[in-house]
Design an enzyme around this catalytic site. Structure first.
Site, PDB file in Angstrom:
ATOM      1  N   GLU A  31      -7.252  13.973 -19.251  1.00 34.45           N
ATOM      2  CA  GLU A  31      -6.152  14.301 -20.162  1.00 34.45           C
ATOM      3  C   GLU A  31      -6.649  15.181 -21.302  1.00 34.45           C
ATOM      4  O   GLU A  31      -5.994  16.158 -21.677  1.00 34.45           O
ATOM      5  CB  GLU A  31      -5.515  13.023 -20.700  1.00 34.45           C
ATOM      6  CG  GLU A  31      -4.330  13.251 -21.586  1.00 34.45           C
ATOM      7  CD  GLU A  31      -3.126  13.860 -20.898  1.00 34.45           C
ATOM      8  OE1 GLU A  31      -2.250  14.376 -21.632  1.00 34.45           O
ATOM      9  OE2 GLU A  31      -3.025  13.855 -19.657  1.00 34.45           O
ATOM     10  N   HIS A  38      -6.770  18.665 -17.355  1.00 36.08           N
ATOM     11  CA  HIS A  38      -7.163  18.985 -15.981  1.00 36.08           C
ATOM     12  C   HIS A  38      -7.171  17.681 -15.188  1.00 36.08           C
ATOM     13  O   HIS A  38      -8.063  16.862 -15.334  1.00 36.08           O
ATOM     14  CB  HIS A  38      -8.538  19.638 -15.970  1.00 36.08           C
ATOM     15  CG  HIS A  38      -8.911  20.199 -14.646  1.00 36.08           C
ATOM     16  ND1 HIS A  38      -8.143  21.152 -14.019  1.00 36.08           N
ATOM     17  CD2 HIS A  38      -9.950  19.939 -13.821  1.00 36.08           C
ATOM     18  CE1 HIS A  38      -8.714  21.461 -12.860  1.00 36.08           C
ATOM     19  NE2 HIS A  38      -9.801  20.736 -12.717  1.00 36.08           N
ATOM     20  N   HIS A  39      -6.180  17.507 -14.349  1.00 40.63           N
ATOM     21  CA  HIS A  39      -5.937  16.214 -13.727  1.00 40.63           C
ATOM     22  C   HIS A  39      -6.300  16.216 -12.254  1.00 40.63           C
ATOM     23  O   HIS A  39      -5.896  17.106 -11.514  1.00 40.63           O
ATOM     24  CB  HIS A  39      -4.474  15.824 -13.931  1.00 40.63           C
ATOM     25  CG  HIS A  39      -4.102  15.892 -15.382  1.00 40.63           C
ATOM     26  ND1 HIS A  39      -3.501  16.995 -15.946  1.00 40.63           N
ATOM     27  CD2 HIS A  39      -4.317  15.021 -16.394  1.00 40.63           C
ATOM     28  CE1 HIS A  39      -3.327  16.788 -17.241  1.00 40.63           C
ATOM     29  NE2 HIS A  39      -3.826  15.595 -17.544  1.00 40.63           N
ATOM     30  N   HIS A  50      -5.334  24.338  -9.462  1.00 45.04           N
ATOM     31  CA  HIS A  50      -4.188  24.874  -8.729  1.00 45.04           C
ATOM     32  C   HIS A  50      -3.854  26.316  -9.119  1.00 45.04           C
ATOM     33  O   HIS A  50      -3.595  27.141  -8.246  1.00 45.04           O
ATOM     34  CB  HIS A  50      -2.979  23.954  -8.902  1.00 45.04           C
ATOM     35  CG  HIS A  50      -3.260  22.567  -8.440  1.00 45.04           C
ATOM     36  ND1 HIS A  50      -3.427  22.241  -7.113  1.00 45.04           N
ATOM     37  CD2 HIS A  50      -3.454  21.430  -9.135  1.00 45.04           C
ATOM     38  CE1 HIS A  50      -3.692  20.952  -7.006  1.00 45.04           C
ATOM     39  NE2 HIS A  50      -3.721  20.433  -8.220  1.00 45.04           N
ATOM     40  N   GLU A  51      -3.895  26.623 -10.415  1.00 43.73           N
ATOM     41  CA  GLU A  51      -3.540  27.982 -10.834  1.00 43.73           C
ATOM     42  C   GLU A  51      -4.560  29.019 -10.373  1.00 43.73           C
ATOM     43  O   GLU A  51      -4.246  30.200 -10.304  1.00 43.73           O
ATOM     44  CB  GLU A  51      -3.297  28.074 -12.347  1.00 43.73           C
ATOM     45  CG  GLU A  51      -4.481  27.732 -13.212  1.00 43.73           C
ATOM     46  CD  GLU A  51      -4.508  26.286 -13.669  1.00 43.73           C
ATOM     47  OE1 GLU A  51      -5.208  26.013 -14.655  1.00 43.73           O
ATOM     48  OE2 GLU A  51      -3.871  25.413 -13.049  1.00 43.73           O
ATOM     49  N   ASP A  67     -13.331  22.054 -12.496  1.00 40.33           N
ATOM     50  CA  ASP A  67     -13.471  21.006 -11.482  1.00 40.33           C
ATOM     51  C   ASP A  67     -14.888  20.455 -11.475  1.00 40.33           C
ATOM     52  O   ASP A  67     -15.094  19.243 -11.383  1.00 40.33           O
ATOM     53  CB  ASP A  67     -13.110  21.561 -10.097  1.00 40.33           C
ATOM     54  CG  ASP A  67     -11.696  22.080 -10.066  1.00 40.33           C
ATOM     55  OD1 ASP A  67     -10.768  21.288 -10.313  1.00 40.33           O
ATOM     56  OD2 ASP A  67     -11.519  23.285  -9.822  1.00 40.33           O
TER      57      ASP A  67
END
Length: 102
Positions: free
Chosen positions: A57, A61-62, A79-80, A88
């Site tokens: 949080e 970045h989940h 994802h983007e 990551d």
């Protein structure tokens, strides 16, 4: 932290470093950095997820993850960017650090 997708050389290095840091188990699955963490029991698995959730949080970045009793399966991807980025890898390092605390 960069959201530029890592190239294969950077991914290979990051994967080797992560596996050397902890108990191993990190792998690439398509455009995701994956690992299944195994804990002694549900409480420790859920505690790990709670600690990681606070870090994720703060990073905004989940992870994609699931929990089944003492197992936590993680799949990291930005994802983007359409793949694995430094964000990551950073979150994976935090996960390794937290999982080694027992």
């Amino acid at each position: 932290m960069s959201t530029t997708r890592l190239d294969i050389d950077a991914l290979t290095t990051a994967l080797a470093d992560l596996n050397a840091l902890g108990q191993g188990g990190w792998s690439l699955s398509g455009d995701q950095l994956c690992k299944t963490f195994i804990f002694p029991d549900f409480v420790r698995a859920f505690g790990f997820m709670t600690q990681v959730a606070l870090i994720a949080e703060a990073m905004d970045h989940h992870p994609d993850w699931s929990n089944a009793y003492a197992h936590v399966r993680v799949a990291l991807s930005t994802h983007e960017a359409g793949g694995i980025t430094e964000r990551d890898v950073e979150l994976a390092w935090h996960m390794e650090r937290l999982s080694s605390r027992g």
